[in-house]
Design an enzyme around this catalytic site. Structure first.
Site, PDB file in Angstrom:
ATOM      1  CG  ASP A 408      -1.710   0.995   1.083  1.00 50.55           C
ATOM      2  OD1 ASP A 408      -2.351   1.599   0.491  1.00 50.55           O
ATOM      3  OD2 ASP A 408      -1.385   2.004   2.234  1.00 50.55           O
ATOM      4  CD  GLU A 461      -2.100   2.364  -3.433  1.00 51.45           C
ATOM      5  OE1 GLU A 461      -4.010   3.267  -3.207  1.00 51.45           O
ATOM      6  OE2 GLU A 461      -1.767   2.367  -2.463  1.00 51.45           O
TER       7      GLU A 461
END
Length: 735
Positions: A408, A461
C-alpha cells in the site's frame, strides 16, 4: 548487603529495575559459601521454598522488606538448583515457579522462535512464544526498547502489576524474560518506563500474533501447532511465468462482504464455507484481502495497522484464518493480502514513541509525520525497522501461505514531499525529493520475497511515473512483480462517466493507456477506493437511463478484460452494487433478484472464464500480445484491436462500441484470413442486453468468413455487426 544489590533491590521495590537477575533468584554468596535466594512478591505474607523435582521443603523464607521482599540462605549448596515457591497471601497459598531462576531462558532464543524462521532477514530475536525449559511450560517474552529505563511484562497472570515481572537486558536493547506457566491464550502487554522515569501507556507486543479489540488491545500469547496444511498441490505447483497466465483478482473486505441477520460479519470459518465456492463459481483466480493485520479503528479498513504480525481477531483466530487460506488454495485460488509498511497510527498501545523515544518513526515530523493520513512514517534508515518489516512480509508468506503482497501507498514512501507543501519536507542528501532509504528498503523487500519464495509476488500501489517500479533490481528497478495501473483507471473512468454523445471528443482517454501499457507489469484496478467517499458505486457512475447505465457498465467491464493487464475488481462490482461501499454493512446481495444486476453477475462470470480459457488474452506484459486495428474512429467511439497468444496461432479481435448506436455493416481489417467466431458479446440477452446480434441472425457462436478486401492496412477483412454499447470478442478459428 552488597551495595550494588542494595541499589537493585531498591529499584525492585520502586518498579524500575533494569537488572532483576542481578538481585533476584539464586545468587552466589559474596560473604560466605553457598547461595542466597531472593524473591519479590508484593503483599505476600509468607513464602516457602520447595524442590522443583519433588515435594521436598527446602526452607521458609525470611521477610527482608515489608512490601514483599523475601530471602533465604543455602550455605551448603554447591551449585544452583531449581525450585518452586509456595506464596501465601493472607489465608490463600499459591504454588508458582520463580522465573528468576532461568537466566539462560532469558538470554538464549529458543530454536523455534519466530525470528529464527527468517534468518536471512537478520531480524532481532524478540516476540512472545510458548516454549519449554526443563519440562517447564511457559512463555519467553522479549521486546526491543533500547531507550527504556526498565521494562516489565504485565498480564492476567500478574494482575497487570508492573512490579512483579521486570525484564532484563544484556545491553543490546532487547528486554527478555521467561515466565513459567504462562501459556497459549494468556493476555499481556509491556509496561515501559522511559529514560526520564515516566511510565508509558502499556504497549502491545510489536510481534504479537494476536491482539484483542477495543478496549484492552491486549496481546495474546499465540503458538499454533494445530493446523495441518493440506494445500501441497498448490504450494508445490510447477513454476510458471506469471506474466503469461491469467490473473483475475477479487478484492475483498472480509467484514462487509456478507453479514448475518444481526449485522455481524462472517467469521473466517463461515467465509471458508461461503466465499470459497462463490469465487470458484465466478471464475476468479485470486482473492485480495484488504489488510488483515490487526488494527484498532474499523473505519481505517485495516490501513492503519497496530500489530503487523497479528491476524485481526474480528473474525476469529489465526488458526481459523489458516483454514480459510488452505481452503482457497485447495480450490486453486491464490491469496493476496494488502500490506501496509508505509505508515502506522499514533495509538498509545502501538509503536509511536515506543520506549519514550522515536524507535520506529522518523524523529523529525517533516519526515516522520504523514499529514494526509495523520499517521507516523517508519524510519527506513534504521536496521531494526527494516528487519521488522521485511521479517513481517516473510512471516505472512511462510506462516500463512500468502501468495502475494499488495504493498500500500508506495508513492508516499518514494517521495519525501508526498502530500507536503514547500518548506514542509526535508530534501535528501542530493537536494532531491526521493527517499533513498525507502527505495533501498523496497528493493531489499522484493529481493527477499523473490529469492526465497519464487511462487509468490509483490504488487505496488504506485500512482506516479517513478521509473522501473516492476523492473528487477538488477535493472535498477524497485523489483516489484506488478504495479497498479492508476493512469488506466483514472482515464477510463473519466471517459465512461461522460454521456456517449460527448465521448467522440475524448477517444484519447481510452487509447492513451496503450502508449505505456508495457512499460511496467500492470494490474488494472477498479478497487475499493473508486466506490467510497462520495464517488458512488460503479453503476452510479454510468450515464443514461437504467438500460444504458447497465449497458455502459457491461461494455466497460468487457473493455477491461480485453485490455492488456491483470484484472482487479472490488467486491460488489461483479453484480453492479447499488449504493457505494460501506464497511459497516453487507453488500446488497438482494439485487441479484433484479434482471439487470443478475445480468452483470453472469457477464462477470463469463468474462472471468473467457479470460482464463482464451490464451490470446494471457500475454499481458509484452507488445507482442497486442495490435491496434482501429483506434481513431472517434466519430463512432469504437475501438478495435487484436489480442495475441505467445505463439500467435491463437488470436482474437476485441471490438468495443461506446455509443448506443449499433453498426450494422462495420468493416475491419483482420490479421489472418479465415473464420472468426463470436465467443463473447456483452449485449447478449443473457446479460440483459438488447440481443442486437440475435435479431440480425448473428448470435453468439456466429462465424464471420474473411474477404479479400483491404481495410485498416490489412489484406483481408470482415464486415461485422456491432451492437450498441457493447464489447464483442471474435476468436480466429483458422482458414
Amino acid at each position: 548487603m552488597d551495595p550494588l544489590k542494595n541499589v537493585l533491590i531498591n529499584d525492585i521495590l520502586n518498579a524500575r529495575c533494569a537488572d532483576p537477575f542481578g538481585c533476584l533468584g539464586l545468587q552466589k554468596s559474596k560473604t560466605s559459601s553457598g547461595f542466597t535466594l531472593t524473591v519479590w512478591r508484593p503483599t505476600a505474607t509468607a513464602i516457602t521454598v520447595i524442590s522443583l523435582t519433588d515435594d521436598t521443603v527446602l526452607g521458609k523464607m525470611d521477610c527482608l522488606h515489608k512490601d514483599g521482599l523475601f530471602e533465604l540462605s543455602f550455605p551448603k549448596a554447591k551449585a544452583p538448583f531449581y525450585y518452586r515457591i509456595n506464596v501465601t497471601y493472607g489465608d490463600n497459598t499459591y504454588t508458582i515457579v520463580d522465573p528468576y531462576q532461568f537466566s539462560d531462558a532469558t538470554f538464549h532464543d529458543p530454536e523455534h522462535h519466530q525470528a529464527n524462521l527468517y534468518k536471512s532477514q537478520g531480524a532481532i530475536h524478540r516476540g512472545a512464544y510458548i516454549n519449554k525449559q526443563l519440562t517447564i511450560n511457559g512463555t519467553r517474552f522479549a521486546v526491543y526498547a533500547p531507550a527504556a529505563r526498565s521494562v516489565s511484562v504485565v498480564g492476567d497472570f500478574n494482575a497487570w502489576d508492573g512490579r512483579l515481572h521486570p525484564m532484563s537486558s544484556n545491553g543490546d536493547g532487547i528486554w527478555r524474560l521467561f515466565i513459567p506457566d504462562v501459556n497459549h491464550g494468556a493476555r499481556y502487554k509491556f509496561e515501559i518506563r522511559a529514560n526520564n522515569g515516566d511510565i508509558l501507556p502499556h504497549r502491545s507486543d510489536p510481534f504479537a500474533q494476536r491482539i484483542e479489540q477495543y478496549p484492552s488491545f491486549a496481546s495474546v500469547v499465540c503458538f499454533d501447532e494445530k493446523h495441518q496444511w493440506q494445500d501441497e498441490q498448490w504450494t508445490q505447483r510447477p513454476l510458471v511465468d506469471i506474466y503469461e497466465t491469467p490473473m483475475s483478482i477479487y478484492e475483498l473486505h472480509l467484514g462487509s462482504w456478507r453479514r448475518k441477520e444481526d449485522n455481524q460479519p462472517l467469521t473466517y470459518l463461515e467465509l471458508k464455507t461461503e466465499l470459497v465456492p462463490y469465487l470458484q463459481e465466478m471464475g476468479y483466480t485470486h482473492v485480495e484481502l484488504l489488510p488483515i493485520s490487526e488494527y484498532p479503528f474499523d473505519g481505517s479498513w485495516g490501513y492503519q495497522p497496530v500489530g503487523l504480525y497479528a491476524v485481526t481477531s474480528r473474525y476469529g483466530t489465526p488458526e481459523e484464518f489458516k483454514e480459510l487460506v488452505d481452503a482457497l488454495h485447495q480450490a486453486n485460488i491464490g491469496v493476496i493480502m494488502d500490506w501496509v509498511p508505509a505508515h502506522f497510527p499514533a495509538d498509545s498501545h502501538g509503536l509511536a514513541n515506543f520506549d519514550g523515544s522515536k524507535q520506529y518513526e522518523y524523529p523529525d515530523p517533516k519526515k516522520g509525520w504523514h499529514p494526509e493520513w495523520n499517521s507516523l512514517i517508519y524510519d527506513f534508515g534504521k536496521d531494526h525497522v527494516v528487519n521488522y518489516l521485511i521479517s513481517n512480509a516473510v512471516f505472512w508468506l511462510e506462516e500463512f501461505h500468502i501468495d502475494g503482497l499488495r504493498v500500500d501507498a508506495v508513492a508516499s514512501m518514494l517521495y519525501l514531499d508526498y502530500s507536503r507543501e514547500e518548506g514542509e519536507w526535508i530534501p535528501n542528501q542530493d537536494g532531491g525529493n526521493h527517499n533513498y532509504e525507502a527505495i533501498a528498503f523496497l528493493r531489499r523487500l522484493n529481493e527477499t520475497v523473490y529469492l526465497n519464495h519464487p511462487r509468490c509476488f509483490t504488487v505496488a500501489e504506485e500512482s506516479t511515473a517513478f521509473p522501473g517500479v516492476s523492473k528487477p533490481t538488477y535493472m535498477d528497478g524497485l523489483g516489484f512483480g506488478f504495479k497498479w495501473n492508476m493512469g488506466w483507471m483514472n482515464d477510463s473512468l473519466e471517459y465512461i462517466k461522460k454521456d456517449p454523445v460527448h465521448r467522440k471528443y475524448h477517444q484519447g482517454e481510452l487509447t492513451f493507456s496503450m502508449v505505456y501499457a508495457f512499460d511496467e507489469q500492470f494490474v488494472l484496478p477498479i478497487s475499493h477506493d473508486e466506490v467510497v467517499h462520495g464517488k458512488g458505486s460503479m453503476i452510479e457512475k454510468m450515464p443514461g437511463d437504467p438500460w444504458q447505465k447497465f449497458a455502459n457498465l457491461r461494455v466497460f467491464s468487457a473493455y477491461m478484460y480485453f485490455h492488456p493487464g491483470k484484472k482487479l475488481n472490488f467486491m460488489g462490482n461483479e453484480f453492479a452494487q447499488g449504493q457505494e461501499w460501506s464497511h459497516q454493512r453487507s453488500l446488497d446481495w438482494h439485487l441479484l433478484d433484479i434482471d439487470y444486476h443478475q445480468g452483470q453477475h453472469r457477464l462477470t462470470q463469463d468474462l472471468n472464464h473467457l479470460y482464463k480459457n482464451e490464451q490470446a488474452l494471457h500475454l499481458d506484459h509484452s507488445g507482442h500480445g497486442f495490435e491496434w486495428i482501429s483506434y481513431d474512429d472517434s466519430a463512432n467511439s469504437i475501438l478495435v484491436f487484436v489480442r495475441k497468444a505467445k505463439e500467435y496461432t491463437a488470436h482474437g479481435i476485441a471490438i468495443t462500441n461506446f455509443t448506443p448506436v449499433p453498426q450494422a455493416n462495420y468493416r475491419i481489417g483482420v490479421p489472418e484470413p479465415g473464420r472468426y467466431q463470436v465467443i463473447f458479446n456483452s449485449d447478449d440477452g443473457r446479460y440483459s442486453g438488447s440481443d442486437y446480434l440475435l435479431s440480425q441472425g448473428c448470435q453468439k457462436n456466429h462465424i464471420y468468413q474473411t474477404e479479400a478486401i483491404a481495410s485498416h492496412d490489412k489484406a483481408n477483412s470482415i464486415e461485422i455487426k456491432v451492437p450498441p454499447l457493447s464489447g464483442v470478442f471474435l476468436k480466429w478459428l483458422g482458414e
